[in-house]
Motif scaffolding. Structure first.
Motif, PDB file in Angstrom:
ATOM      1  N   SER A  58      34.359  39.881  37.842  1.00 53.91           N
ATOM      2  CA  SER A  58      35.193  38.784  38.343  1.00 53.91           C
ATOM      3  C   SER A  58      35.996  39.256  39.548  1.00 53.91           C
ATOM      4  O   SER A  58      36.343  40.433  39.654  1.00 53.91           O
ATOM      5  CB  SER A  58      36.153  38.290  37.258  1.00 53.91           C
ATOM      6  OG  SER A  58      35.456  37.752  36.158  1.00 53.91           O
ATOM      7  N   LYS A 106      28.374  36.750  34.936  1.00 54.20           N
ATOM      8  CA  LYS A 106      28.781  36.410  33.573  1.00 54.20           C
ATOM      9  C   LYS A 106      28.068  37.269  32.526  1.00 54.20           C
ATOM     10  O   LYS A 106      28.685  37.738  31.586  1.00 54.20           O
ATOM     11  CB  LYS A 106      28.494  34.931  33.308  1.00 54.20           C
ATOM     12  CG  LYS A 106      29.255  33.994  34.233  1.00 54.20           C
ATOM     13  CD  LYS A 106      28.803  32.559  34.071  1.00 54.20           C
ATOM     14  CE  LYS A 106      29.514  31.655  35.076  1.00 54.20           C
ATOM     15  NZ  LYS A 106      29.013  30.258  35.026  1.00 54.20           N
ATOM     16  N   LYS A 134      29.178  42.120  33.755  1.00 54.50           N
ATOM     17  CA  LYS A 134      30.173  41.093  34.075  1.00 54.50           C
ATOM     18  C   LYS A 134      31.053  41.583  35.217  1.00 54.50           C
ATOM     19  O   LYS A 134      31.411  42.758  35.282  1.00 54.50           O
ATOM     20  CB  LYS A 134      31.047  40.765  32.858  1.00 54.50           C
ATOM     21  CG  LYS A 134      30.300  40.136  31.690  1.00 54.50           C
ATOM     22  CD  LYS A 134      31.238  39.860  30.528  1.00 54.50           C
ATOM     23  CE  LYS A 134      30.547  39.084  29.414  1.00 54.50           C
ATOM     24  NZ  LYS A 134      29.443  39.815  28.798  1.00 54.50           N
ATOM     25  N   VAL A 148      34.600  34.053  38.493  1.00 55.46           N
ATOM     26  CA  VAL A 148      33.655  34.856  37.714  1.00 55.46           C
ATOM     27  C   VAL A 148      32.339  34.926  38.488  1.00 55.46           C
ATOM     28  O   VAL A 148      31.591  33.950  38.566  1.00 55.46           O
ATOM     29  CB  VAL A 148      33.420  34.247  36.318  1.00 55.46           C
ATOM     30  CG1 VAL A 148      32.446  35.115  35.530  1.00 55.46           C
ATOM     31  CG2 VAL A 148      34.744  34.112  35.573  1.00 55.46           C
TER      32      VAL A 148
END
Length: 293
Positions: free
Chosen positions: A13, A21, A11, A18
């Motif tokens: 961001s 994911k 993940k 984002v």
């Protein structure tokens, strides 16, 4: 088999955006993994995380069993990387830049370097500032392929190359594969991925939506059939799994779910067939299936 690259639950961001994911895939020795997706899907962010350029927010990313962020220096001693837009020092010649990259890596093969310069038809005496985009890519490819690495990460490596040079590149990747090297290939040229990849990873909106061999993924889509008969070909429209049926005279063209091919063959056995062609689904078909909406 121990994976060279292992990505689990990745993940990332950037502020509120984002980028990644939940990314999961692996690259094994002697395997070419095609990593595909449209612009903005997260391909380059994933690759930069594997290279240790970007720090992940969550998940696990290991290369040679080492943490991609904390042990990036050790990892880079065993990998070669070619980005989609190679930036060079303008006042150095192509040959000088190739030699510099090889020295920095430390595992250079001068004989192989000279062979690749000839194959890629590069003039190594010219200043880099005079090179076209294609020639800049050649410098990056020659430098990467002239060193002994266990992992090759290629992010749109043939961008700017003509079809003849793309063919040379593909031949070199085949050699690396047969030598047991691990290769992660991100490319927008789907035919290139289809020719080279043992496994395909499709990423969409920062998430892997499909992964597997091309044969495995082809079971999920349809083949295109063209058939001509001396009888009423229109009867084939009733076969289960047939879609987009089009008829012209005694010839019909349609798509059919692969799991229903046996039913089609049974129906054809009742007709006098003159022509029968089945075209398996291409990687483009699989790709469009994920992005047409």
């Amino acid at each position: 088999m121990t994976a060279i690259v292992q990505v689990e639950g990745l993940k990332k961001s950037f502020g509120k955006f984002v980028a990644l994911k939940d990314v999961n895939f692996s690259v094994n020795p002697g395997e070419v993994v095609g990593f595909i997706g449209p612009n903005g899907a997260g391909k380059s962010t994933t690759i930069r995380t594997i290279l240790g350029i970007i720090k992940k927010d969550a998940g696990k990313v290991t290369v040679f069993g080492k943490d991609a962020w904390q042990e990036s220096i050790e990892i880079h001693q065993q990998l070669s990387y070619v980005p989609g837009d190679v930036a060079l020092w303008g006042n150095l010649t192509g040959g000088e830049i190739i030699d510099l990259f090889m020295k920095l890596h430390g595992q250079g093969d001068l004989v192989k370097r000279d062979q690749l310069i000839k194959k890629f038809e590069l003039d190594p005496r010219k200043k880099a500032k005079s090179y076209s985009k294609g020639n800049r890519q050649k410098v990056g490819l020659i430098a990467a392929l002239s060193v002994e690495s266990e992992l090759y990460i290629l992010d749109e490596p043939t961008s700017g190359l003509d079809p003849l040079m793309e063919s040379v590149f593909q031949e070199e990747v085949e050699k690396l594969k047969h030598a047991g090297k691990a290769i992660l290939l991100s490319s927008h040229i789907l035919s290139e991925v289809e020719r080279l990849a043992d496994k395909v990873v499709i990423i969409r909106d920062g998430k892997v939506v499909e992964t597997g061999t091309l044969d495995e993924m082809r079971h999920l889509t349809r083949s295109t059939v063209t058939v001509s008969t001396k009888d009423q070909v229109a009867s084939l429209v009733e076969v289960q799994g047939v879609h987009d049926f089009q008829q012209k005279g005694q010839q019909a063209t349609f798509s059919i779910d692969n799991k229903h091919l046996n039913g089609l063959l049974a129906a054809l056995g009742q007709l006098e067939v003159v022509k029968f062609e089945v075209v398996p689904p291409t990687l483009e078909d699989l790709f469009i299936r994920h992005y047409e909406n």
